[in-house]
Design a protein around this motif. Structure first.
Motif, PDB file in Angstrom:
ATOM      1  N   MET B 281      49.006  48.300  42.825  1.00 29.91           N
ATOM      2  CA  MET B 281      49.064  48.083  41.468  1.00 29.91           C
ATOM      3  C   MET B 281      50.344  47.695  40.752  1.00 29.91           C
ATOM      4  SD  MET B 281      46.925  51.294  40.275  1.00 29.91           S
ATOM      5  CE  MET B 281      45.180  51.555  40.778  1.00 29.91           C
ATOM      6  N   PRO B 285      50.861  42.833  42.379  1.00 29.14           N
ATOM      7  CA  PRO B 285      50.683  42.320  41.006  1.00 29.14           C
ATOM      8  C   PRO B 285      52.020  41.563  40.526  1.00 29.14           C
ATOM      9  CG  PRO B 285      49.590  44.125  40.753  1.00 29.14           C
ATOM     10  CD  PRO B 285      50.246  44.173  41.986  1.00 29.14           C
ATOM     11  N   ARG B 380      51.306  34.982  30.216  1.00 29.77           N
ATOM     12  CA  ARG B 380      50.682  35.642  29.208  1.00 29.77           C
ATOM     13  C   ARG B 380      49.042  35.484  29.034  1.00 29.77           C
ATOM     14  NH1 ARG B 380      54.073  34.408  24.662  1.00 29.77           N
ATOM     15  NH2 ARG B 380      55.732  35.181  25.982  1.00 29.77           N
ATOM     16  N   VAL B 383      47.278  37.281  31.607  1.00 29.93           N
ATOM     17  CA  VAL B 383      47.404  38.753  31.517  1.00 29.93           C
ATOM     18  C   VAL B 383      46.244  39.147  30.411  1.00 29.93           C
ATOM     19  CG1 VAL B 383      48.529  40.593  30.315  1.00 29.93           C
ATOM     20  CG2 VAL B 383      49.699  39.402  32.163  1.00 29.93           C
ATOM     21  N   ARG B 386      42.847  39.086  31.759  1.00 31.49           N
ATOM     22  CA  ARG B 386      42.843  40.085  32.507  1.00 31.49           C
ATOM     23  C   ARG B 386      42.505  41.428  31.790  1.00 31.49           C
ATOM     24  NH1 ARG B 386      45.858  43.599  35.170  1.00 31.49           N
ATOM     25  NH2 ARG B 386      47.700  42.630  34.038  1.00 31.49           N
ATOM     26  N   ARG B 387      43.015  41.607  30.683  1.00 26.63           N
ATOM     27  CA  ARG B 387      42.880  42.793  29.847  1.00 26.63           C
ATOM     28  C   ARG B 387      41.363  42.546  28.946  1.00 26.63           C
ATOM     29  NH1 ARG B 387      46.532  45.671  27.241  1.00 26.63           N
ATOM     30  NH2 ARG B 387      45.840  45.507  25.606  1.00 26.63           N
ATOM     31  N   ARG B 390      38.951  43.670  31.259  1.00 36.20           N
ATOM     32  CA  ARG B 390      38.720  45.010  31.637  1.00 36.20           C
ATOM     33  C   ARG B 390      37.957  45.680  30.667  1.00 36.20           C
ATOM     34  NH1 ARG B 390      43.700  46.460  33.221  1.00 36.20           N
ATOM     35  NH2 ARG B 390      44.382  47.113  31.015  1.00 36.20           N
ATOM     36  N   ASN B 398      38.663  50.929  23.779  1.00 39.19           N
ATOM     37  CA  ASN B 398      38.858  50.180  22.482  1.00 39.19           C
ATOM     38  C   ASN B 398      40.094  49.647  22.584  1.00 39.19           C
ATOM     39  OD1 ASN B 398      39.951  52.730  22.754  1.00 39.19           O
ATOM     40  ND2 ASN B 398      39.475  53.044  20.396  1.00 39.19           N
ATOM     41  N   ARG B 399      40.450  48.628  22.040  1.00 40.68           N
ATOM     42  CA  ARG B 399      41.752  47.775  22.186  1.00 40.68           C
ATOM     43  C   ARG B 399      42.646  48.109  20.934  1.00 40.68           C
ATOM     44  NH1 ARG B 399      43.608  44.269  24.149  1.00 40.68           N
ATOM     45  NH2 ARG B 399      42.823  42.296  23.955  1.00 40.68           N
ATOM     46  N   SER B 400      43.824  48.062  21.251  1.00 38.07           N
ATOM     47  CA  SER B 400      45.008  48.286  20.023  1.00 38.07           C
ATOM     48  C   SER B 400      45.018  46.747  19.491  1.00 38.07           C
ATOM     49  CB  SER B 400      46.111  48.615  21.007  1.00 38.07           C
ATOM     50  OG  SER B 400      46.670  47.823  21.981  1.00 38.07           O
TER      51      SER B 400
END
Ligand code: ADP
Ligand code: MG
Lengths: 274, 400
Positions: B281, B285, B380, B383, B386-387, B390, B398-400
């Motif tokens: 992890m 990466p 970016r 990333v 990827r986020r 996921r 839940n996303r911020s």
């Protein structure tokens, strides 16, 4: 009696604000290969107290700190004697798993080391993924941890940005938040401000004072003023030439700085050597 | 404590230095602003000096070879003598105008530039020649047709290499699928686990980079095809290519992993991570861009290999989409069979194949460079993607 499994499920509830653990080094000696660098160190690091380790460089402060969360053994030639007790249990004993010890005793390093491949939020939550735990509300954990590290207001709008874009001081506070997110009982800090500017240093000192009732803090510092500002207990390490480092004197910070018993301590805290 | 301060300040004086001539010093003679200049830049007079010296040496060469010597010489001799004469003439010219130090400086500059030219020339000639020969016969149908119905006397622009291109791509993909997991695991073993076998394994991997490719082909031929485990087909060729790819990927990946700062591993472990999680992890990466480069370099290493596939894939003129059974062609083999022909048109067709192969290799290298120097912007984007993926995968997040 803290069985790891039980503790894990408690941690999974993600209730931050652990009351710190009591860490105690008992007759700790360390070797690198055949060379003894530390001898017979006895220090009790109480909950709710910030303990400062001071002394000239090379006297074994970092080595001692790294025995406290079993990072010392990462060096292949490193050995040690004595024991380290966390709430009365030997962290080198069979009852505690290595990973559990390191999770409960967090560490902040001299050089800020956020994970560059992760975003700010991912960095904070990295400890969860790395220890294979789930948390019900990840965003809440991220926010709480960042708030406790005093970084939330600065990064709240760019949680998805890479962590490498933060300033050195922010990166160090991010590392503190990352350590706090796995709800440790003890936080070890090895010269956390030595790579930072005065403003960032002050922010971190404020953070330490805010955290001290929630987690036991042990800090190595070369800055005498800093030791006086943040710590209540202080231990002075010294290594004579070709000899292992020892604790020359320890006690309440106030006493160490105003009325040291040992002349070497007096010389060091008054800046006469080291 | 002030260390970062000073390091941060350091670049500034240099930046100011460049600007300095632009800002007029207050105490200039009669307030006149001195002209702005860049000390090391080339000026017209420099060019004039070179041109003059070149002219003088050319004239001298012509005089020696054309007038003084009683016999004729090769044109190459003109170039060599001209160059040899140019050096002292140029040196004299500069010494006269600017002194001995400047003359020495210029002379060495010329010598180094000549060396660079010599190193660069073969590449230009090879690539240029392939492009010239290939472009003469390369037509769009080269990418859409096979050689199935093309006779030996057909024109070079007839037929195509679609079957070979497909073969190359499939075999490359299979070889990558075999070699990359093995190579990455080996690299992790060498760099992260550092077990007792690390030394011998590294030694073998180093030695294997020098393995003659025909040996890889022979090896697979004798252990797979000879005992009739598998007949000649794309997958057998992929096995041979994978053998060649493995050490390249391993060593490149190991070097990339070595560059990952030890502090990151410690940070991961200090959070209570088991070692394998910290590798999976954090270390991998972090090295992602470099690892992609390692993989692409490995692909570029084998895509043009002829010897290993010569014995293993069989080669054919018809389309075979299935790499697991039946003969399959690929581009190096296409070039090889075409260029061995006695027919001029087939030889011409081989150059088209060579050009396509060259383009594929170039593409892989460019890809490696782009991936390897992944800018923060690119990262970016990756990333974020990827986020995003996921959050869609675990429903509760839940996303911020
Ligand atoms: N990885 C290592 N291998 C060998 N010796 C080491 C290693 N790390 C530290 N030491 C030695 O142990 C002694 C104590 O070092 P350290 O604990 O880092 O001192 P401090 O943090 O007080 O400056 C030093 O003399 C140092 O040379
Ligand atoms: Mg240290």
């Amino acid at each position: 009696m803290t069985v790891p499994e039980v503790d894990q499920s408690v941690a999974a509830e993600a209730a931050p604000a652990p009351v710190g653990g009591v860490l105690e080094g008992v007759q700790v000696s360390c070797w690198f290969g055949a060379r003894k660098v530390l001898e017979g160190v006895d220090i009790k690091m109480d909950a709710g107290v910030v303990t400062a380790l001071i002394g000239p460089s090379g006297c074994g402060k970092s080595t001692f700190l790294r025995t406290l969360n079993r990072m010392h053994e990462l060096v292949p030639i490193a050995t040690l004697a004595g024991s380290v007790l966390l709430d009365g249990h030997d962290i080198y004993g069979a009852g505690l798993r290595l990973t559990e010890v390191r999770r409960r005793i967090g560490m902040v390093f001299q050089k800020p080391n956020p994970f560059p491949a992760m975003t700010i939020a991912d960095n904070v939550a990295a400890g969860l993924r790395l220890t294979g735990r789930k948390v019900r509300d990840r965003d809440d954990l991220v926010e709480t941890s960042l708030r406790r590290a005093g970084l939330w207001n600065e990064v709240r709008n760019r949680l998805g940005a890479p962590a490498g874009g933060l300033s050195g001081g922010q990166q160090q506070r991010l590392c503190i938040a990352r350590s706090l997110a796995v709800s440790p009982d003890v936080l070890l800090m090895d010269e956390p401000c030595s790579a930072l500017d005065p403003t960032s240093t002050r922010r971190i000192e404020e953070t330490i004072l805010e955290l001290k009732d929630q987690v036991t803090i042990v800090i190595v510092t070369h800055n005498m003023q800093q030791a006086q500002r943040v710590s209540q207990h202080c231990a002075f390490f010294l290594a004579a030439e070709d000899e292992p480092g020892r604790v020359i004197e320890q006690g309440p910070t106030e006493q160490i700085f105003s009325d040291p018993h040992d002349p070497r301590t007096a010389d060091y805290v008054n800046g006469r050597f080291g | 404590m002030t260390m970062p301060e000073t390091t941060k300040v350091l670049p500034n004086p240099r930046a100011a230095e460049g600007r300095q001539p632009a800002s007029p010093p207050a105490a200039g003679p009669r307030g006149k602003v001195p002209p702005r200049r860049r000390p090391r830049a080339w000026r017209w007079t420099d060019l004039a000096e070179i041109a003059g010296a070149l002219g003088a040496s050319a004239a001298l060469t012509w005089m020696i070879f054309g007038r003084l010597l009683p016999f004729r010489v090769m044109p190459l001799a003109y170039v060599v003598l001209g160059y040899v004469l140019f050096l002292p003439i140029y040196w004299f010219v500069i010494r006269d105008g600017q002194g001995a130090t400047a003359a020495k400086d210029r002379l060495v500059t010329i010598l180094v530039a000549t060396g660079a030219l010599f190193a660069f020339a073969p590449i230009v000639f090879v690539v240029g020649y392939v492009v010239k020969r290939g472009a003469e016969v390369l037509r769009p149908n080269f990418f859409t047709e096979t050689m199935q119905i093309v006779g030996p006397l057909s024109k070079a622009t007839e037929g195509g290499a679609l079957h070979s291109i497909i073969g190359t791509l499939e075999q490359l993909a299979l070889a990558t699928a075999i070699a990359v997991p093995l190579g990455l695991l080996t690299a992790v073993y060498l760099s992260e686990i550092q077990g007792p076998l690390a030394r011998p394994v590294r030694l073998v991997a180093d030695a294997m980079t020098a393995l003659p490719s025909i040996v890889a082909g022979l090896f697979i031929f004798s252990i797979v095809i000879k005992p009739h485990i598998w007949l000649q087909s794309g997958i057998v060729g992929s096995l041979a290519l994978a053998i060649l790819m493995l050490p390249t990927v391993t060593i490149a990946a190991e070097q990339v992993l070595h560059v990952v700062p030890g502090g990151l591993r410690e940070a991961a472990l200090a959070l209570g991570a088991p070692y394998w999680r910290s590798v999976l992890m954090v270390v991998l990466p972090t090295a992602r861009a470099g690892l992609s480069t390692a993989v692409i370099l490995g692909m570029a290493r084998v895509v043009g290999e002829t010897a290993p596939v010569l014995m293993t894939t069989g080669g054919t003129t018809v389309m075979n989409l299935n790499p697991f059974s039946g003969h399959q062609d690929n581009l190096p083999l296409f070039v090889f069979t075409q260029i061995r022909s006695s027919q001029e048109n087939q030889v011409d067709r081989a150059w088209a194949g060579a050009l396509v192969l060259l383009a594929i290799v170039l593409l892989l290298f460019v890809l490696a460079r782009i991936v390897g120097s992944a800018s923060p912007g690119r990262r970016r984007i990756r990333v974020r993607r990827r986020r995003g993926s996921r959050t869609t995968s675990d429903a509760g997040g839940n996303r911020s």
